[in-house]
Design a protein around this motif. Structure first.
Motif, PDB file in Angstrom:
ATOM      1  N   LYS A   1      -3.589  14.182   6.425  1.00  0.00           N
ATOM      2  CA  LYS A   1      -2.118  14.258   6.382  1.00  0.00           C
ATOM      3  C   LYS A   1      -1.429  12.902   6.232  1.00  0.00           C
ATOM      4  N   LEU A   2      -2.049  11.854   6.755  1.00  0.00           N
ATOM      5  CA  LEU A   2      -1.382  10.548   6.752  1.00  0.00           C
ATOM      6  C   LEU A   2      -1.911   9.625   5.661  1.00  0.00           C
ATOM      7  N   TYR A   3      -3.248   9.549   5.542  1.00  0.00           N
ATOM      8  CA  TYR A   3      -3.889   8.546   4.678  1.00  0.00           C
ATOM      9  C   TYR A   3      -4.635   9.190   3.521  1.00  0.00           C
ATOM     10  N   GLN A   4      -4.214  10.377   3.069  1.00  0.00           N
ATOM     11  CA  GLN A   4      -5.057  11.092   2.096  1.00  0.00           C
ATOM     12  C   GLN A   4      -5.187  10.360   0.755  1.00  0.00           C
ATOM     13  N   LEU A   5      -4.260   9.456   0.437  1.00  0.00           N
ATOM     14  CA  LEU A   5      -4.362   8.691  -0.824  1.00  0.00           C
ATOM     15  C   LEU A   5      -4.621   7.205  -0.572  1.00  0.00           C
TER      16      LEU A   5
ATOM     17  N   VAL B   1      26.684   1.099   9.184  1.00  0.00           N
ATOM     18  CA  VAL B   1      25.707   0.224   8.513  1.00  0.00           C
ATOM     19  C   VAL B   1      25.185   0.921   7.255  1.00  0.00           C
ATOM     20  N   PRO B   2      25.130   0.209   6.114  1.00  0.00           N
ATOM     21  CA  PRO B   2      24.556   0.827   4.917  1.00  0.00           C
ATOM     22  C   PRO B   2      23.123   1.307   5.182  1.00  0.00           C
ATOM     23  N   ARG B   3      22.786   2.466   4.617  1.00  0.00           N
ATOM     24  CA  ARG B   3      21.460   3.042   4.855  1.00  0.00           C
ATOM     25  C   ARG B   3      20.814   3.423   3.530  1.00  0.00           C
ATOM     26  N   ALA B   4      19.546   3.094   3.409  1.00  0.00           N
ATOM     27  CA  ALA B   4      18.779   3.452   2.209  1.00  0.00           C
ATOM     28  C   ALA B   4      17.552   4.252   2.639  1.00  0.00           C
ATOM     29  N   PHE B   5      17.085   5.116   1.763  1.00  0.00           N
ATOM     30  CA  PHE B   5      15.886   5.921   2.066  1.00  0.00           C
ATOM     31  C   PHE B   5      14.883   5.713   0.945  1.00  0.00           C
ATOM     32  N   ILE B   6      13.619   5.529   1.333  1.00  0.00           N
ATOM     33  CA  ILE B   6      12.553   5.457   0.324  1.00  0.00           C
ATOM     34  C   ILE B   6      11.688   6.702   0.468  1.00  0.00           C
ATOM     35  N   LEU B   7      11.777   7.542  -0.547  1.00  0.00           N
ATOM     36  CA  LEU B   7      11.003   8.794  -0.597  1.00  0.00           C
ATOM     37  C   LEU B   7       9.564   8.501  -1.002  1.00  0.00           C
ATOM     38  N   CYS B   8       8.622   9.219  -0.399  1.00  0.00           N
ATOM     39  CA  CYS B   8       7.223   9.155  -0.841  1.00  0.00           C
ATOM     40  C   CYS B   8       6.823  10.556  -1.286  1.00  0.00           C
ATOM     41  N   THR B   9       6.529  10.700  -2.562  1.00  0.00           N
ATOM     42  CA  THR B   9       6.412  12.050  -3.129  1.00  0.00           C
ATOM     43  C   THR B   9       5.201  12.834  -2.644  1.00  0.00           C
ATOM     44  N   GLU B  10       4.128  12.141  -2.266  1.00  0.00           N
ATOM     45  CA  GLU B  10       2.912  12.858  -1.857  1.00  0.00           C
ATOM     46  C   GLU B  10       2.693  12.838  -0.349  1.00  0.00           C
ATOM     47  N   ASP B  11       3.762  12.586   0.392  1.00  0.00           N
ATOM     48  CA  ASP B  11       3.643  12.561   1.854  1.00  0.00           C
ATOM     49  C   ASP B  11       3.378  13.983   2.357  1.00  0.00           C
ATOM     50  N   LEU B  12       2.285  14.173   3.073  1.00  0.00           N
ATOM     51  CA  LEU B  12       1.978  15.485   3.642  1.00  0.00           C
ATOM     52  C   LEU B  12       2.378  15.565   5.114  1.00  0.00           C
ATOM     53  N   ALA B  13       2.688  14.429   5.732  1.00  0.00           N
ATOM     54  CA  ALA B  13       3.085  14.416   7.145  1.00  0.00           C
ATOM     55  C   ALA B  13       4.577  14.738   7.270  1.00  0.00           C
ATOM     56  N   ILE B  14       5.405  14.038   6.492  1.00  0.00           N
ATOM     57  CA  ILE B  14       6.836  14.374   6.400  1.00  0.00           C
ATOM     58  C   ILE B  14       7.064  14.781   4.940  1.00  0.00           C
TER      59      ILE B  14
ATOM     60  N   LYS C   1       6.599   7.212  -6.399  1.00  0.00           N
ATOM     61  CA  LYS C   1       5.797   8.340  -6.882  1.00  0.00           C
ATOM     62  C   LYS C   1       4.326   8.106  -6.564  1.00  0.00           C
ATOM     63  N   GLY C   2       3.677   9.148  -6.052  1.00  0.00           N
ATOM     64  CA  GLY C   2       2.242   9.051  -5.808  1.00  0.00           C
ATOM     65  C   GLY C   2       1.868   8.403  -4.490  1.00  0.00           C
ATOM     66  N   ALA C   3       2.864   8.165  -3.605  1.00  0.00           N
ATOM     67  CA  ALA C   3       2.543   7.544  -2.300  1.00  0.00           C
ATOM     68  C   ALA C   3       2.397   8.620  -1.237  1.00  0.00           C
ATOM     69  N   ASP C   4       1.388   8.445  -0.377  1.00  0.00           N
ATOM     70  CA  ASP C   4       1.240   9.329   0.781  1.00  0.00           C
ATOM     71  C   ASP C   4       2.149   8.819   1.905  1.00  0.00           C
ATOM     72  N   HIS C   5       1.856   9.207   3.144  1.00  0.00           N
ATOM     73  CA  HIS C   5       2.719   8.823   4.256  1.00  0.00           C
ATOM     74  C   HIS C   5       2.648   7.323   4.561  1.00  0.00           C
ATOM     75  N   MET C   6       1.650   6.629   4.008  1.00  0.00           N
ATOM     76  CA  MET C   6       1.448   5.208   4.326  1.00  0.00           C
ATOM     77  C   MET C   6       1.638   4.324   3.082  1.00  0.00           C
ATOM     78  N   PRO C   7       2.850   4.280   2.521  1.00  0.00           N
ATOM     79  CA  PRO C   7       3.053   3.521   1.286  1.00  0.00           C
ATOM     80  C   PRO C   7       2.726   2.037   1.436  1.00  0.00           C
ATOM     81  N   MET C   8       2.898   1.501   2.661  1.00  0.00           N
ATOM     82  CA  MET C   8       2.619   0.068   2.862  1.00  0.00           C
ATOM     83  C   MET C   8       1.133  -0.225   2.713  1.00  0.00           C
TER      84      MET C   8
END
Length: 257
Positions: A156-160, A197-210, A231-238
């Motif tokens: 769920k977290l590190y699948q990619l 405060v300005p807020r930004a969101f970074i979506l991760c398309t292949e996240d299975l956890a959220i 695109k193509g990031a799981d829950h751990m883009p970093m």
């Protein structure tokens, strides 16, 4: 602050620590930015035990103390991953004048209408218990302890993410908590604090956890200023796509002066 050098403060999610930013931090620093990656209470190499951390504020102490020391004429970019979204929201509420932008990296993003626990409660409503796989939950005083199991990590977290980083994550993980019980008793974040405060969101398309649709629901629910997508990031883009994450943060940093 000028176009260039920003101060990024990186806030990890549950069961993780400052170590999870090890690929991103040198990239930001090479671009000339200042970077602080911190361990929240009972996380990473912080010596506290989660059993002794009773409130979400106490859990967030390292972040709040850091912001208290930032000089009045300086501002930081806060980046919160996963549960870390709620830590940065608390910091934005208390120190709105010290934050250039809050970046929610596939993170729980509260609104100003409901209790801080609302986005976690909604998430739990739509997540069947089977989805937690081998994650362990155990009651402890006024909270529930949580520890991700090895299968939850890999599926769920590190699948990619590379098997080396998966191994690192499993070996450094520590018991955590979502602090839902405490967060449900706190008043909602204010329009003057967090909401200013300005807020930004970074979506991760292949996240299975959220999952993507829940990320999108939070973006609409919280009325965010900017939305970027990896695109193509799981829950751990970093860990799985650090360069793409660097590019997204660079884009956000250049927008806010």
């Amino acid at each position: 602050m000028g176009l260039e050098k920003k101060h990024f403060v990186l806030v990890h999610g549950a069961c993780h620590g400052a170590w999870c930013w090890y690929k991103l931090k040198p990239r930001l620093e090479s671009a000339g930015h200042k970077v602080t990656a911190l361990d929240l209470a009972a996380s990473g190499i912080n010596l506290q035990k989660m059993e002794d951390v009773h409130t979400f504020s106490q859990y967030s102490e390292a972040l709040l103390q850091l912001l208290a020391t930032i000089p009045p004429n300086e501002k930081v970019i806060l980046v919160g991953h996963s549960l870390g979204g709620l830590n940065i929201a608390l910091a934005m509420e208390q120190f709105p004048e010290k934050i250039l932008v809050g970046v929610f990296l596939t993170a729980f993003t509260p609104d100003i209408e409901h209790q801080p626990s609302y986005v976690l409660e909604k998430y739990n409503e739509r997540t069947p218990s089977a989805a937690w796989i081998d994650t362990e939950f155990s009651p402890c005083a006024n909270k529930t302890l949580m520890f991700f199991g090895p299968k939850f990590f890999s599926d769920k977290l590190y699948q990619l993410t590379s098997i080396e980083d998966l191994e690192l994550g499993k070996s450094l993980a520590r018991v955590s908590s979502l602090f839902i019980e405490d967060l449900s008793k706190q008043k909602q974040f204010s329009k003057e604090g967090y909401g200013s405060v300005p807020r930004a969101f970074i979506l991760c398309t292949e996240d299975l956890a959220i999952p993507l649709e829940y990320q999108q629901w939070m973006i609409q629910n919280s009325a965010l200023n900017d939305v970027l997508e990896i695109k193509g990031a799981d829950h751990m883009p970093m860990l799985c796509m650090p360069q793409e994450l660097f590019d997204s943060l660079h884009q956000i940093a250049t927008k806010y002066e």
